[in-house]
Design a protein around this motif. Structure first.
Motif, PDB file in Angstrom:
ATOM      1  N   THR A   1     -30.494 -10.384  -1.293  1.00 25.17           N
ATOM      2  CA  THR A   1     -29.791 -11.645  -1.518  1.00 25.17           C
ATOM      3  C   THR A   1     -29.953 -12.580  -0.330  1.00 25.17           C
ATOM      4  N   PHE A   2     -29.777 -12.056   0.871  1.00 23.29           N
ATOM      5  CA  PHE A   2     -29.966 -12.877   2.078  1.00 23.29           C
ATOM      6  C   PHE A   2     -31.360 -13.496   2.079  1.00 23.29           C
ATOM      7  N   GLN A   3     -32.370 -12.682   1.791  1.00 30.63           N
ATOM      8  CA  GLN A   3     -33.748 -13.163   1.809  1.00 30.63           C
ATOM      9  C   GLN A   3     -33.962 -14.269   0.778  1.00 30.63           C
ATOM     10  N   GLU A   4     -33.434 -14.065  -0.423  1.00 29.28           N
ATOM     11  CA  GLU A   4     -33.601 -15.057  -1.486  1.00 29.28           C
ATOM     12  C   GLU A   4     -32.952 -16.393  -1.117  1.00 29.28           C
ATOM     13  N   LEU A   5     -31.889 -16.342  -0.317  1.00 28.62           N
ATOM     14  CA  LEU A   5     -31.171 -17.555   0.071  1.00 28.62           C
ATOM     15  C   LEU A   5     -31.585 -18.057   1.448  1.00 28.62           C
ATOM     16  N   HIS A   6     -32.732 -17.586   1.926  1.00 32.35           N
ATOM     17  CA  HIS A   6     -33.341 -18.076   3.170  1.00 32.35           C
ATOM     18  C   HIS A   6     -32.444 -17.820   4.387  1.00 32.35           C
ATOM     19  N   VAL A   7     -31.857 -16.644   4.423  1.00 37.77           N
ATOM     20  CA  VAL A   7     -31.029 -16.227   5.550  1.00 37.77           C
ATOM     21  C   VAL A   7     -31.616 -14.942   6.132  1.00 37.77           C
ATOM     22  N   TYR A   8     -31.662 -14.855   7.457  1.00 32.72           N
ATOM     23  CA  TYR A   8     -32.194 -13.658   8.101  1.00 32.72           C
ATOM     24  C   TYR A   8     -31.152 -12.549   8.023  1.00 32.72           C
ATOM     25  N   GLY A   9     -31.507 -11.447   7.386  1.00 32.93           N
ATOM     26  CA  GLY A   9     -30.552 -10.370   7.156  1.00 32.93           C
ATOM     27  C   GLY A   9     -30.685  -9.209   8.129  1.00 32.93           C
ATOM     28  N   MET A  10     -29.530  -8.683   8.531  1.00 35.73           N
ATOM     29  CA  MET A  10     -29.459  -7.497   9.395  1.00 35.73           C
ATOM     30  C   MET A  10     -28.484  -6.516   8.768  1.00 35.73           C
ATOM     31  N   SER A  11     -28.526  -5.261   9.204  1.00 37.26           N
ATOM     32  CA  SER A  11     -27.666  -4.272   8.572  1.00 37.26           C
ATOM     33  C   SER A  11     -27.104  -3.265   9.567  1.00 37.26           C
ATOM     34  N   ALA A  12     -25.913  -2.776   9.241  1.00 28.75           N
ATOM     35  CA  ALA A  12     -25.305  -1.629   9.903  1.00 28.75           C
ATOM     36  C   ALA A  12     -24.896  -0.685   8.781  1.00 28.75           C
ATOM     37  N   ILE A  13     -25.556   0.443   8.666  1.00 27.13           N
ATOM     38  CA  ILE A  13     -25.351   1.354   7.547  1.00 27.13           C
ATOM     39  C   ILE A  13     -24.171   2.282   7.835  1.00 27.13           C
ATOM     40  N   THR A  14     -23.212   2.311   6.900  1.00 25.44           N
ATOM     41  CA  THR A  14     -22.005   3.128   7.049  1.00 25.44           C
ATOM     42  C   THR A  14     -22.130   4.477   6.361  1.00 25.44           C
ATOM     43  N   ALA A  15     -22.992   4.567   5.366  1.00 21.91           N
ATOM     44  CA  ALA A  15     -23.175   5.809   4.615  1.00 21.91           C
ATOM     45  C   ALA A  15     -24.507   5.750   3.878  1.00 21.91           C
ATOM     46  N   ILE A  16     -25.061   6.910   3.623  1.00 21.86           N
ATOM     47  CA  ILE A  16     -26.258   7.023   2.797  1.00 21.86           C
ATOM     48  C   ILE A  16     -25.831   7.630   1.472  1.00 21.86           C
ATOM     49  N   THR A  17     -26.105   6.923   0.391  1.00 23.86           N
ATOM     50  CA  THR A  17     -25.745   7.461  -0.919  1.00 23.86           C
ATOM     51  C   THR A  17     -26.993   7.902  -1.670  1.00 23.86           C
ATOM     52  N   VAL A  18     -26.830   8.957  -2.443  1.00 24.69           N
ATOM     53  CA  VAL A  18     -27.874   9.431  -3.340  1.00 24.69           C
ATOM     54  C   VAL A  18     -27.502   8.898  -4.711  1.00 24.69           C
ATOM     55  N   GLN A  19     -28.170   7.838  -5.156  1.00 26.88           N
ATOM     56  CA  GLN A  19     -27.798   7.259  -6.440  1.00 26.88           C
ATOM     57  C   GLN A  19     -28.964   6.566  -7.114  1.00 26.88           C
ATOM     58  N   ASN A  20     -28.779   6.403  -8.415  1.00 21.32           N
ATOM     59  CA  ASN A  20     -29.707   5.651  -9.242  1.00 21.32           C
ATOM     60  C   ASN A  20     -28.886   4.936 -10.304  1.00 21.32           C
ATOM     61  N   THR A  21     -29.506   4.466 -11.353  1.00 25.01           N
ATOM     62  CA  THR A  21     -28.753   3.717 -12.360  1.00 25.01           C
ATOM     63  C   THR A  21     -27.816   4.611 -13.163  1.00 25.01           C
ATOM     64  N   LEU A  22     -27.977   5.931 -13.048  1.00 25.82           N
ATOM     65  CA  LEU A  22     -27.137   6.869 -13.798  1.00 25.82           C
ATOM     66  C   LEU A  22     -25.899   7.294 -13.028  1.00 25.82           C
ATOM     67  N   GLY A  23     -25.823   6.989 -11.730  1.00 24.60           N
ATOM     68  CA  GLY A  23     -24.613   7.332 -10.990  1.00 24.60           C
ATOM     69  C   GLY A  23     -24.861   7.693  -9.545  1.00 24.60           C
ATOM     70  N   VAL A  24     -23.767   8.021  -8.848  1.00 20.80           N
ATOM     71  CA  VAL A  24     -23.808   8.458  -7.452  1.00 20.80           C
ATOM     72  C   VAL A  24     -23.799   9.978  -7.431  1.00 20.80           C
ATOM     73  N   HIS A  25     -24.804  10.581  -6.783  1.00 22.98           N
ATOM     74  CA  HIS A  25     -24.971  12.026  -6.807  1.00 22.98           C
ATOM     75  C   HIS A  25     -24.708  12.677  -5.452  1.00 22.98           C
ATOM     76  N   GLY A  26     -24.426  11.870  -4.430  1.00 23.03           N
ATOM     77  CA  GLY A  26     -24.127  12.423  -3.121  1.00 23.03           C
ATOM     78  C   GLY A  26     -23.886  11.325  -2.101  1.00 23.03           C
ATOM     79  N   ILE A  27     -23.087  11.642  -1.087  1.00 21.42           N
ATOM     80  CA  ILE A  27     -22.780  10.679  -0.023  1.00 21.42           C
ATOM     81  C   ILE A  27     -22.810  11.384   1.326  1.00 21.42           C
ATOM     82  N   GLN A  28     -23.486  10.795   2.286  1.00 16.98           N
ATOM     83  CA  GLN A  28     -23.463  11.262   3.671  1.00 16.98           C
ATOM     84  C   GLN A  28     -22.978  10.120   4.555  1.00 16.98           C
ATOM     85  N   GLU A  29     -21.780  10.261   5.109  1.00 12.15           N
ATOM     86  CA  GLU A  29     -21.241   9.212   5.979  1.00 12.15           C
ATOM     87  C   GLU A  29     -21.969   9.203   7.321  1.00 12.15           C
ATOM     88  N   ILE A  30     -22.051   8.031   7.909  1.00 10.30           N
ATOM     89  CA  ILE A  30     -22.635   7.863   9.236  1.00 10.30           C
ATOM     90  C   ILE A  30     -21.521   7.942  10.273  1.00 10.30           C
TER      91      ILE A  30
END
Length: 273
Positions: A28-57
């Motif tokens: 979304t940031f890229q599409e709106l011409h904004v430079y995006g950065m991230s701080a990841i709080t958790a890694i999720t194992v998911q797809n369109t069928l659901g969330v299958h796992g979570i690992q917190e950072i």
């Protein structure tokens, strides 16, 4: 090219399916011409069928990510998404205050589209005490707003009271999203700036490809704030962005597919022709 580049930071979970979380925010940031950065709080194992796992950072790693980009690149606006525990919330709140990150958008992610809990119960009180008082804009959907206020919001009067309650907690602007009201013809979001209520209405599209709508909507608000837009304008333009993202689905996946992050840009380009 001497024009200042708008910079936005997302603090959220990673979605391996690419439709929500960090991935949706950066798209979304890229599409709106904004430079995006991230701080990841958790890694999720998911797809369109659901969330299958979570690992917190670890909270200190989350904090280090925020400090690394803030002290070097700088941040014009920041949004939070999935924050599953109190320690991470405390670290974020501390750094938002330390670096005076005033354009804070809070998307209080609590439950995934598939019904998986993404915010621990003991962290809900911390959300109200630590982060909401720092928010420029908070964007709960209807179920999330009901959790925050502690009761059903089955009519407009109740939703207005809820918006006032969240404003009293410290959020300067409140958007209660009405997409879950599937019995209504339009998708109506309630915006409250502390003085007046505004109904942001769009057509309702009957599609299962709505994964990441909340993340994408709040990311668009963040992007427009980073570019210097006033909150009411940022929210309205973000509403237009997410409406197009739902209107023109990508039809990806076997379950709740993602929204179309580039639809709004293509629509604008077509309108200019």
């Amino acid at each position: 090219m001497n024009q200042k580049v708008a910079r936005a930071l997302t603090i959220a979970g990673s979605d391996s399916g690419g439709g929500a979380g960090i991935q949706a925010d950066l798209k979304t940031f890229q599409e709106l011409h904004v430079y995006g950065m991230s701080a990841i709080t958790a890694i999720t194992v998911q797809n369109t069928l659901g969330v299958h796992g979570i690992q917190e950072i670890r909270p200190d790693i989350v904090a280090s990510q925020i400090e690394a980009v803030t002290t070097d690149i700088g941040v014009d606006a920041v949004k939070t998404g999935m924050i599953s525990n109190i320690k991470i919330m405390e670290a974020i709140a501390s750094l938002v205050k330390k670096y005076k990150l005033s354009n804070l958008v809070i998307d209080p992610v609590m439950i995934s589209k598939s019904g998986h809990a993404l915010l621990k119960e003991d962290a809900r009180l911390a959300l109200k005490e630590l982060l909401i008082p720092l928010a420029m804009v908070i964007t709960p959907n209807l179920p999330e707003a009901e959790v925050l206020v502690g009761h059903s919001l089955d009519n407009m009067a109740a939703r207005k009271e809820a918006a006032q309650y969240l404003r009293d907690l410290g959020a300067k602007h409140v958007v209660i999203k009405g997409g879950h009201l599937s019995d209504q013809e339009n998708a109506d979001d309630l915006f409250y700036n502390g003085n007046e209520f505004t109904l942001l209405s769009s057509p309702r599209f009957h599609t299962q490809h709505t994964h990441g709508t909340g993340c994408t909507f709040s990311a668009a608000i963040t992007a427009y704030l980073a570019k210097g837009e006033a909150p009411d304008i940022a929210v309205q333009r973000a509403k237009n962005y997410i409406t197009d993202a739902i209107r023109y689905p990508l039809n990806i996946g076997q379950g709740h597919g993602p929204t179309n992050h580039w639809a709004h840009r293509l629509q604008e380009e077509q309108n200019e022709k």
